[in-house]
Design an enzyme around this catalytic site. Sequence first.
Site, PDB file in Angstrom:
ATOM      1  N   ASN A  20       0.910   8.948   6.647  1.00 20.87           N
ATOM      2  CA  ASN A  20       0.018   8.624   5.532  1.00 20.87           C
ATOM      3  C   ASN A  20       0.451   9.484   4.342  1.00 20.87           C
ATOM      4  O   ASN A  20       0.186  10.679   4.316  1.00 20.87           O
ATOM      5  CB  ASN A  20      -1.437   8.930   5.946  1.00 20.87           C
ATOM      6  CG  ASN A  20      -2.411   8.748   4.794  1.00 20.87           C
ATOM      7  OD1 ASN A  20      -2.046   8.245   3.732  1.00 20.87           O
ATOM      8  ND2 ASN A  20      -3.659   9.157   5.006  1.00 20.87           N
ATOM      9  N   TRP A  21       1.116   8.844   3.418  1.00 24.71           N
ATOM     10  CA  TRP A  21       1.663   9.607   2.286  1.00 24.71           C
ATOM     11  C   TRP A  21       0.596   9.987   1.264  1.00 24.71           C
ATOM     12  O   TRP A  21       0.861  10.730   0.324  1.00 24.71           O
ATOM     13  CB  TRP A  21       2.797   8.813   1.610  1.00 24.71           C
ATOM     14  CG  TRP A  21       3.989   8.591   2.484  1.00 24.71           C
ATOM     15  CD1 TRP A  21       4.126   8.979   3.802  1.00 24.71           C
ATOM     16  CD2 TRP A  21       5.210   7.948   2.124  1.00 24.71           C
ATOM     17  NE1 TRP A  21       5.360   8.606   4.264  1.00 24.71           N
ATOM     18  CE2 TRP A  21       6.045   7.964   3.261  1.00 24.71           C
ATOM     19  CE3 TRP A  21       5.680   7.343   0.955  1.00 24.71           C
ATOM     20  CZ2 TRP A  21       7.328   7.416   3.257  1.00 24.71           C
ATOM     21  CZ3 TRP A  21       6.951   6.787   0.939  1.00 24.71           C
ATOM     22  CH2 TRP A  21       7.771   6.822   2.095  1.00 24.71           C
ATOM     23  N   LYS A  22      -0.595   9.432   1.430  1.00 26.73           N
ATOM     24  CA  LYS A  22      -1.713   9.711   0.516  1.00 26.73           C
ATOM     25  C   LYS A  22      -1.276   9.472  -0.934  1.00 26.73           C
ATOM     26  O   LYS A  22      -0.468   8.592  -1.184  1.00 26.73           O
ATOM     27  CB  LYS A  22      -2.260  11.127   0.769  1.00 26.73           C
ATOM     28  CG  LYS A  22      -2.616  11.331   2.247  1.00 26.73           C
ATOM     29  CD  LYS A  22      -3.413  12.583   2.520  1.00 26.73           C
ATOM     30  CE  LYS A  22      -3.721  12.651   4.018  1.00 26.73           C
ATOM     31  NZ  LYS A  22      -4.558  13.809   4.362  1.00 26.73           N
ATOM     32  N   HIS A  48     -10.513   6.211   6.037  1.00 25.20           N
ATOM     33  CA  HIS A  48     -10.004   7.584   6.027  1.00 25.20           C
ATOM     34  C   HIS A  48     -11.073   8.519   5.458  1.00 25.20           C
ATOM     35  O   HIS A  48     -11.807   8.139   4.549  1.00 25.20           O
ATOM     36  CB  HIS A  48      -8.716   7.669   5.198  1.00 25.20           C
ATOM     37  CG  HIS A  48      -8.000   8.964   5.404  1.00 25.20           C
ATOM     38  ND1 HIS A  48      -8.397  10.128   4.775  1.00 25.20           N
ATOM     39  CD2 HIS A  48      -6.950   9.304   6.194  1.00 25.20           C
ATOM     40  CE1 HIS A  48      -7.600  11.115   5.179  1.00 25.20           C
ATOM     41  NE2 HIS A  48      -6.724  10.640   6.035  1.00 25.20           N
ATOM     42  N   GLU A  51     -10.936  10.872   3.459  1.00 26.44           N
ATOM     43  CA  GLU A  51     -10.862  11.105   2.009  1.00 26.44           C
ATOM     44  C   GLU A  51     -11.497   9.951   1.244  1.00 26.44           C
ATOM     45  O   GLU A  51     -12.091  10.141   0.184  1.00 26.44           O
ATOM     46  CB  GLU A  51      -9.395  11.336   1.609  1.00 26.44           C
ATOM     47  CG  GLU A  51      -8.920  12.710   2.086  1.00 26.44           C
ATOM     48  CD  GLU A  51      -7.458  12.795   2.457  1.00 26.44           C
ATOM     49  OE1 GLU A  51      -6.665  11.922   2.054  1.00 26.44           O
ATOM     50  OE2 GLU A  51      -7.093  13.749   3.179  1.00 26.44           O
ATOM     51  N   GLU A  74      -9.467  11.701  13.418  1.00 25.21           N
ATOM     52  CA  GLU A  74      -9.065  12.770  12.495  1.00 25.21           C
ATOM     53  C   GLU A  74     -10.263  13.654  12.182  1.00 25.21           C
ATOM     54  O   GLU A  74     -11.063  13.332  11.283  1.00 25.21           O
ATOM     55  CB  GLU A  74      -8.545  12.158  11.188  1.00 25.21           C
ATOM     56  CG  GLU A  74      -7.338  11.273  11.346  1.00 25.21           C
ATOM     57  CD  GLU A  74      -6.542  11.194  10.060  1.00 25.21           C
ATOM     58  OE1 GLU A  74      -5.361  11.530  10.095  1.00 25.21           O
ATOM     59  OE2 GLU A  74      -7.105  10.827   9.012  1.00 25.21           O
ATOM     60  N   GLY A  86      -5.156  18.729   6.599  1.00 24.55           N
ATOM     61  CA  GLY A  86      -4.555  19.497   5.515  1.00 24.55           C
ATOM     62  C   GLY A  86      -4.893  20.980   5.543  1.00 24.55           C
ATOM     63  O   GLY A  86      -4.675  21.692   4.573  1.00 24.55           O
ATOM     64  N   SER A  90      -3.308  17.990  10.615  1.00 24.52           N
ATOM     65  CA  SER A  90      -2.341  19.092  10.749  1.00 24.52           C
ATOM     66  C   SER A  90      -1.386  18.897  11.919  1.00 24.52           C
ATOM     67  O   SER A  90      -0.984  19.865  12.575  1.00 24.52           O
ATOM     68  CB  SER A  90      -3.056  20.447  10.842  1.00 24.52           C
ATOM     69  OG  SER A  90      -3.806  20.685   9.668  1.00 24.52           O
ATOM     70  N   GLY A 118      -0.181  13.433   7.817  1.00 29.14           N
ATOM     71  CA  GLY A 118      -0.259  13.551   6.363  1.00 29.14           C
ATOM     72  C   GLY A 118       0.908  14.355   5.824  1.00 29.14           C
ATOM     73  O   GLY A 118       2.025  13.850   5.670  1.00 29.14           O
ATOM     74  N   GLY A 119       0.675  15.633   5.579  1.00 36.36           N
ATOM     75  CA  GLY A 119       1.675  16.502   4.944  1.00 36.36           C
ATOM     76  C   GLY A 119       3.074  16.404   5.525  1.00 36.36           C
ATOM     77  O   GLY A 119       4.061  16.291   4.787  1.00 36.36           O
TER      78      GLY A 119
HETATM   79  P1  13P Z   1      -2.455  16.296   7.441  1.00 35.14           P
HETATM   80  O1  13P Z   1      -1.431  15.919   8.458  1.00 35.14           O
HETATM   81  O2  13P Z   1      -1.874  16.684   6.117  1.00 35.14           O
HETATM   82  O3  13P Z   1      -3.449  17.272   7.981  1.00 35.14           O
HETATM   83  O4  13P Z   1      -3.304  14.953   7.115  1.00 35.14           O
HETATM   84  C1  13P Z   1      -3.775  14.199   8.152  1.00 35.14           C
HETATM   85  C2  13P Z   1      -4.306  12.936   7.616  1.00 35.14           C
HETATM   86  O5  13P Z   1      -5.303  12.904   6.917  1.00 35.14           O
HETATM   87  C3  13P Z   1      -3.571  11.699   7.921  1.00 35.14           C
HETATM   88  O6  13P Z   1      -4.292  10.577   7.544  1.00 35.14           O
END
Ligand code: 13P
Length: 254
Positions: A9-11, A94, A96, A164, A170, A210, A231-232
């Site tokens: 997920n590149w956000k 998600h 967010e 999640e 994050g 994470s 994510g990251g």
């Molecule tokens: P991180 O891997 O950056 O913690 O993010 C997870 C995430 O929200 C994937 O959708």
Amino acid sequence: MRVPIIAGNWKMNTTIAEAEALVRQMLPELETIDGVETVVCPPFVSLDAVSRLTQGTSVQVGAQNLYHEPKGAYTGEVAPGMLVGVCRWVILGHSERRQYFHEDDRLVNQKVAAALDVGLKPILAVGERLEEREAGRTEEVIARQVRVGLESIPAPESLVIAYEPVWAIGTGRAASGDDANETIGLIRGLVAKQYGDAFAQRMRVLYGGSMTQDNVGGYMAMPEIDGGLIGGASLKAGDFVSIVRQAAEARRGQ
Ligand code: 13P
């Protein structure tokens, strides 16, 4: 045995040029890995470019959101039908989106239904916030997100759920493999109640929060965990490739 999925997920990261560069960097290595479904989810504006670059490869593309109406006066939104032919997957619910854009379970439910209607495969994200966990409400929160999120939806064969925990996203504070495994087992149980045991046993449930190349092996060793939503670490080609490779190796070793 369930085929694992590793989804990036590149956000809200990468310009179109950066998205193209990132996918070009990952592709040759990802193409050599079997036994895992690999999905990348760039921002809307890069979907088309990434989709072209990955056409005919083993790498699949997903969106990070959609709006449930088929078309009309919804300024700034993207309809399910607009994504057809551009991507196969879509992340919905998600945390967010829930936190910053006030999406509730009812809206997530409409989005899941709308995605399925046009043949997109939903990755439904659920997870408790830190204060909910500390108040001992994890089960209750997850149960509501799964129940309302899937309400009135007939057995969605393509559905994937991502667990999640919000406090792990994050933060570098990943859930332990045992904790994630336990909650994912719970999710599978909830799904079994709604759609039956056979369905729940076929459905993939991912962990997200994470996840990195250093801890993916621990999650993949857990019987309930079918992969990750990253994510990251999905923004670094080498890290993402390493995660996908380790997921494939872990599953082969089981
Ligand atoms: P991180 O891997 O950056 O913690 O993010 C997870 C995430 O929200 C994937 O959708």
